[in-house]
Motif scaffolding. Sequence first.
Motif, PDB file in Angstrom:
ATOM      1  N   LEU A 126       0.762  -1.205  -0.080  1.00 28.38           N
ATOM      2  CA  LEU A 126      -0.166   0.063   0.087  1.00 28.38           C
ATOM      3  C   LEU A 126       0.719   1.118   0.017  1.00 28.38           C
ATOM      4  CD1 LEU A 126      -2.806   1.112   0.190  1.00 28.38           C
ATOM      5  CD2 LEU A 126      -2.777   1.119   2.755  1.00 28.38           C
ATOM      6  N   ALA A 127       1.987   1.249   0.852  1.00 25.77           N
ATOM      7  CA  ALA A 127       2.862   2.435   0.788  1.00 25.77           C
ATOM      8  C   ALA A 127       3.337   2.711  -0.496  1.00 25.77           C
ATOM      9  CB  ALA A 127       3.909   2.213   2.064  1.00 25.77           C
ATOM     10  N   LEU A 128       4.084   1.714  -1.046  1.00 25.33           N
ATOM     11  CA  LEU A 128       4.357   1.905  -2.399  1.00 25.33           C
ATOM     12  C   LEU A 128       3.477   2.147  -3.504  1.00 25.33           C
ATOM     13  CD1 LEU A 128       6.793  -1.608  -2.744  1.00 25.33           C
ATOM     14  CD2 LEU A 128       7.584   0.908  -2.637  1.00 25.33           C
ATOM     15  N   PHE A 129       2.334   1.676  -3.336  1.00 25.51           N
ATOM     16  CA  PHE A 129       1.346   2.248  -4.332  1.00 25.51           C
ATOM     17  C   PHE A 129       0.925   3.388  -4.126  1.00 25.51           C
ATOM     18  CE2 PHE A 129      -3.298   2.701  -5.523  1.00 25.51           C
ATOM     19  CZ  PHE A 129      -3.149   2.104  -7.034  1.00 25.51           C
ATOM     20  N   VAL A 130       0.912   4.109  -2.969  1.00 22.76           N
ATOM     21  CA  VAL A 130       0.635   5.551  -2.835  1.00 22.76           C
ATOM     22  C   VAL A 130       1.876   6.172  -3.067  1.00 22.76           C
ATOM     23  CG1 VAL A 130       0.153   7.136  -0.759  1.00 22.76           C
ATOM     24  CG2 VAL A 130      -0.968   5.050  -0.860  1.00 22.76           C
ATOM     25  N   LEU A 131       3.205   6.084  -2.605  1.00 21.32           N
ATOM     26  CA  LEU A 131       3.936   6.685  -3.249  1.00 21.32           C
ATOM     27  C   LEU A 131       4.503   6.780  -4.575  1.00 21.32           C
ATOM     28  CD1 LEU A 131       6.522   5.731  -0.343  1.00 21.32           C
ATOM     29  CD2 LEU A 131       5.502   8.038  -0.487  1.00 21.32           C
ATOM     30  N   GLY A 132       4.190   5.720  -5.507  1.00 26.89           N
ATOM     31  CA  GLY A 132       4.468   5.549  -6.728  1.00 26.89           C
ATOM     32  C   GLY A 132       3.283   6.689  -7.139  1.00 26.89           C
ATOM     33  N   GLY A 133       2.157   6.499  -6.905  1.00 27.47           N
ATOM     34  CA  GLY A 133       1.170   7.536  -7.371  1.00 27.47           C
ATOM     35  C   GLY A 133       1.562   9.052  -7.180  1.00 27.47           C
ATOM     36  N   LEU A 134       2.247   9.230  -5.963  1.00 25.62           N
ATOM     37  CA  LEU A 134       2.520  10.772  -5.843  1.00 25.62           C
ATOM     38  C   LEU A 134       3.772  10.863  -6.638  1.00 25.62           C
ATOM     39  CD1 LEU A 134       2.317  10.829  -1.898  1.00 25.62           C
ATOM     40  CD2 LEU A 134       1.048  12.067  -3.587  1.00 25.62           C
ATOM     41  N   VAL A 135       4.837  10.030  -6.898  1.00 22.79           N
ATOM     42  CA  VAL A 135       5.952  10.345  -7.663  1.00 22.79           C
ATOM     43  C   VAL A 135       5.239  10.353  -9.329  1.00 22.79           C
ATOM     44  CG1 VAL A 135       8.007   9.197  -8.886  1.00 22.79           C
ATOM     45  CG2 VAL A 135       7.577   9.132  -6.401  1.00 22.79           C
ATOM     46  N   ILE A 136       4.399   9.777  -9.797  1.00 19.94           N
ATOM     47  CA  ILE A 136       3.820   9.932 -11.131  1.00 19.94           C
ATOM     48  C   ILE A 136       3.373  11.167 -11.319  1.00 19.94           C
ATOM     49  CG2 ILE A 136       2.474   8.813 -12.749  1.00 19.94           C
ATOM     50  CD1 ILE A 136       3.337   6.107 -11.804  1.00 19.94           C
ATOM     51  N   THR A 137       2.531  11.551 -10.378  1.00 25.06           N
ATOM     52  CA  THR A 137       1.796  12.742 -10.305  1.00 25.06           C
ATOM     53  C   THR A 137       2.653  14.089 -10.153  1.00 25.06           C
ATOM     54  OG1 THR A 137      -0.266  11.910  -8.979  1.00 25.06           O
ATOM     55  CG2 THR A 137      -0.103  14.195  -9.143  1.00 25.06           C
ATOM     56  N   GLY A 138       3.773  13.865  -9.454  1.00 30.62           N
ATOM     57  CA  GLY A 138       4.745  15.056  -9.642  1.00 30.62           C
ATOM     58  C   GLY A 138       5.710  15.108 -10.913  1.00 30.62           C
ATOM     59  N   LEU A 139       5.934  13.916 -11.326  1.00 34.51           N
ATOM     60  CA  LEU A 139       6.468  14.175 -12.714  1.00 34.51           C
ATOM     61  C   LEU A 139       5.488  14.663 -13.860  1.00 34.51           C
ATOM     62  CD1 LEU A 139       8.368  10.651 -12.738  1.00 34.51           C
ATOM     63  CD2 LEU A 139       9.274  13.008 -12.609  1.00 34.51           C
ATOM     64  N   ALA A 140       4.159  14.513 -13.667  1.00 38.14           N
ATOM     65  CA  ALA A 140       2.972  14.858 -14.590  1.00 38.14           C
ATOM     66  C   ALA A 140       3.107  16.345 -14.520  1.00 38.14           C
ATOM     67  CB  ALA A 140       1.909  14.061 -14.525  1.00 38.14           C
ATOM     68  N   VAL A 141       3.149  16.835 -13.272  1.00 32.46           N
ATOM     69  CA  VAL A 141       3.093  18.409 -12.978  1.00 32.46           C
ATOM     70  C   VAL A 141       4.137  19.033 -13.353  1.00 32.46           C
ATOM     71  CG1 VAL A 141       2.757  20.095 -11.167  1.00 32.46           C
ATOM     72  CG2 VAL A 141       1.383  17.983 -11.178  1.00 32.46           C
ATOM     73  N   ALA A 142       5.013  18.433 -13.119  1.00 25.99           N
ATOM     74  CA  ALA A 142       6.704  19.053 -13.586  1.00 25.99           C
ATOM     75  C   ALA A 142       6.691  19.182 -15.197  1.00 25.99           C
ATOM     76  CB  ALA A 142       7.909  18.244 -13.098  1.00 25.99           C
ATOM     77  N   PHE A 143       6.202  18.129 -15.769  1.00 26.61           N
ATOM     78  CA  PHE A 143       6.174  18.069 -17.324  1.00 26.61           C
ATOM     79  C   PHE A 143       5.245  19.096 -18.050  1.00 26.61           C
ATOM     80  CE2 PHE A 143       4.655  16.499 -21.437  1.00 26.61           C
ATOM     81  CZ  PHE A 143       5.787  16.430 -22.198  1.00 26.61           C
ATOM     82  N   MET A 144       4.324  19.456 -17.030  1.00 21.56           N
ATOM     83  CA  MET A 144       3.264  20.183 -17.486  1.00 21.56           C
ATOM     84  C   MET A 144       3.816  21.564 -17.424  1.00 21.56           C
ATOM     85  SD  MET A 144      -0.370  18.740 -16.237  1.00 21.56           S
ATOM     86  CE  MET A 144      -1.122  20.107 -15.620  1.00 21.56           C
ATOM     87  N   VAL A 145       4.481  21.965 -16.121  1.00 10.59           N
ATOM     88  CA  VAL A 145       4.860  23.290 -16.100  1.00 10.59           C
ATOM     89  C   VAL A 145       5.858  23.585 -16.991  1.00 10.59           C
ATOM     90  CG1 VAL A 145       6.298  24.502 -14.350  1.00 10.59           C
ATOM     91  CG2 VAL A 145       4.333  23.317 -13.734  1.00 10.59           C
ATOM     92  N   TRP A 146       6.800  22.574 -17.280  1.00  7.84           N
ATOM     93  CA  TRP A 146       7.946  22.542 -18.481  1.00  7.84           C
ATOM     94  C   TRP A 146       7.223  23.248 -19.897  1.00  7.84           C
ATOM     95  CZ3 TRP A 146       9.543  19.081 -22.190  1.00  7.84           C
ATOM     96  CH2 TRP A 146      10.759  19.406 -22.794  1.00  7.84           C
ATOM     97  N   VAL A 147       6.314  22.496 -20.232  1.00  6.65           N
ATOM     98  CA  VAL A 147       5.690  22.663 -21.394  1.00  6.65           C
ATOM     99  C   VAL A 147       4.914  24.127 -21.560  1.00  6.65           C
ATOM    100  CG1 VAL A 147       3.489  21.882 -23.033  1.00  6.65           C
ATOM    101  CG2 VAL A 147       5.226  20.286 -21.871  1.00  6.65           C
ATOM    102  N   ILE A 148       4.165  24.318 -20.452  1.00  8.88           N
ATOM    103  CA  ILE A 148       3.563  25.866 -20.284  1.00  8.88           C
ATOM    104  C   ILE A 148       4.448  26.819 -20.288  1.00  8.88           C
ATOM    105  CG2 ILE A 148       2.341  27.384 -18.893  1.00  8.88           C
ATOM    106  CD1 ILE A 148       0.721  24.729 -18.121  1.00  8.88           C
ATOM    107  N   GLU A 149       5.869  26.641 -19.475  1.00  8.49           N
ATOM    108  CA  GLU A 149       6.906  27.663 -19.742  1.00  8.49           C
ATOM    109  C   GLU A 149       7.632  27.861 -21.279  1.00  8.49           C
ATOM    110  OE1 GLU A 149       9.847  26.835 -16.815  1.00  8.49           O
ATOM    111  OE2 GLU A 149       8.763  27.579 -14.932  1.00  8.49           O
ATOM    112  N   GLY A 150       7.494  26.507 -21.637  1.00  9.70           N
ATOM    113  CA  GLY A 150       8.215  26.620 -22.992  1.00  9.70           C
ATOM    114  C   GLY A 150       6.956  27.287 -24.205  1.00  9.70           C
TER     115      GLY A 150
END
Length: 82
Positions: A55-79
């Motif tokens: 359960l901890a791995l599942f939750v942390l993996g979801g948080l990591v994937i969400t963080g990467l998606a947000v970082a990619f969106m910010v990078w695209v919007i800045e570009g």
Amino acid sequence: MDLDSLFGDNSTNSTDVDTIDTDAEVQDGEEELVALEEADDNPEEGVGGIGWKALALFVLGGLVITGLAVAFMVWVIEGLVL
């Protein structure tokens, strides 16, 4: 009991009354209820969950994937804006 009458035989010589089995025994379900009550008294170890590590791995993996998606969106919007 005839299988043709159970599964929709199109013959005209059988009726719904013909499909009733008069020799069938009535089952009240008490045996299943007793078996379920006995099973609740003796729970087996390791049954009934995914575990706290999974359960901890599942939750942390979801948080990591969400963080990467947000970082990619910010990078695209800045570009696009700059």
